[in-house]
Design an enzyme around this catalytic site. Structure first.
Site, PDB file in Angstrom:
ATOM      1  CB  CYS A  49      27.347   0.933  20.510  1.00 25.45           C
ATOM      2  SG  CYS A  49      28.778   2.119  19.928  1.00 25.45           S
ATOM      3  CG  ASP A  51      30.139   4.707  23.950  1.00 29.93           C
ATOM      4  OD1 ASP A  51      30.415   4.685  25.167  1.00 29.93           O
ATOM      5  OD2 ASP A  51      29.977   5.687  23.304  1.00 29.93           O
ATOM      6  NE  ARG A  53      30.247   7.270  26.456  1.00 25.68           N
ATOM      7  CZ  ARG A  53      29.730   8.404  25.746  1.00 25.68           C
ATOM      8  NH1 ARG A  53      29.780   9.509  26.243  1.00 25.68           N
ATOM      9  NH2 ARG A  53      29.532   8.023  24.523  1.00 25.68           N
ATOM     10  CG  HIS A 105      24.987   4.241  23.246  1.00 25.15           C
ATOM     11  ND1 HIS A 105      25.541   5.608  23.285  1.00 25.15           N
ATOM     12  CD2 HIS A 105      25.660   3.811  22.131  1.00 25.15           C
ATOM     13  CE1 HIS A 105      27.007   5.655  22.532  1.00 25.15           C
ATOM     14  NE2 HIS A 105      26.794   4.524  21.650  1.00 25.15           N
ATOM     15  CB  CYS A 108      25.767   6.398  19.305  1.00 25.92           C
ATOM     16  SG  CYS A 108      26.777   5.394  18.450  1.00 25.92           S
TER      17      CYS A 108
END
Ligand SMILES: [Zn+2]
Length: 222
Positions: A49, A51, A53, A105, A108
């Protein structure tokens, strides 16, 4: 590592941090950049992803040159995405990676948005239609667990599995198996809360692991 106060984006400090990092790495290994500039030989393709993080190399403790990476919102692997397919083709045919890891994750935002019937985000909604399709295909199983986090977590896992099998169904991967190349597809999920990756136990390492209707003639030995 540069840390921004909320709302502040001091790019000068990012560039300064980059120079400090390069100096530190060179001090530890004077040949590091020279060696890497000569070519890459990663053994793993990471599809995860976007993302912020979930930075792949960092959470896996890997160095530059050790992970070939493709990322998009909610780690979706559509058969028609030429960006994704070009990455997979290069990784499998040229770099000869031995592992393809689809890494989702928990928590998400893309998966959560795909479960929200009231989203109207244009291109984001169009993209997340792939995840909505996954939800629809597994609705009975998903709606057997409580709504909210438990159901979202399960959709994250099912979405990873769907992406992994989509990759296994591509001619790129099946041709590699047909010529005897070792390529294994795995499904992992990262937990934001403690930084731990959960291995879903998925291992697709040959055409025998996929349904017959998705097997190409070459993979069937015809
Ligand atoms: Zn995400």
């Amino acid at each position: 590592m540069a840390h921004f106060p909320s709302g502040e984006h001091d790019l000068d400090s990012v560039l300064a941090a980059n120079r400090a990092w390069a100096a530190r790495v060179s001090a530890e290994d004077p040949d590091f950049f020279h060696t890497l500039a000569g070519g890459q030989h990663p053994k793993i393709l990471w599809i995860g992803c976007s993302d912020s993080r979930v930075p792949p190399s960092e959470i896996c403790g890997l160095h530059p040159g050790e992970l070939f990476v493709h990322r998009n919102i909610a780690n979706v692997c559509p058969h028609s995405d030429t960006n994704l397919l070009a990455v997979v083709q290069y990784a499998v045919q040229e770099l000869k990676v031995e592992h393809i890891v689809v890494a989702g994750h928990y928590g998400c935002g893309g998966v959560n948005a795909a479960m929200d019937p009231h989203q109207h985000n244009g291109a984001i909604d169009d993209w997340l239609m792939h995840v909505r399709d996954v939800y629809h295909a597994h609705r009975k199983r998903l709606e057997a667990v409580p709504a909210g986090e438990p159901r979202a977590n399960l959709l994250v896992e099912v979405n990873v599995v769907k992406s992994a099998f989509n990759l296994a169904h591509t001619p790129i991967v099946q041709k590699a198996w047909a010529r005897g190349q070792k390529v294994a597809i795995h499904g992992w999920v990262y937990r934001l809360e403690d930084g731990i990756i959960k291995d879903l136990g998925l291992l697709i390492d040959g055409a025998h692991k996929i349904d017959a209707e998705y097997r190409m003639c070459a993979a069937r030995g015809e």
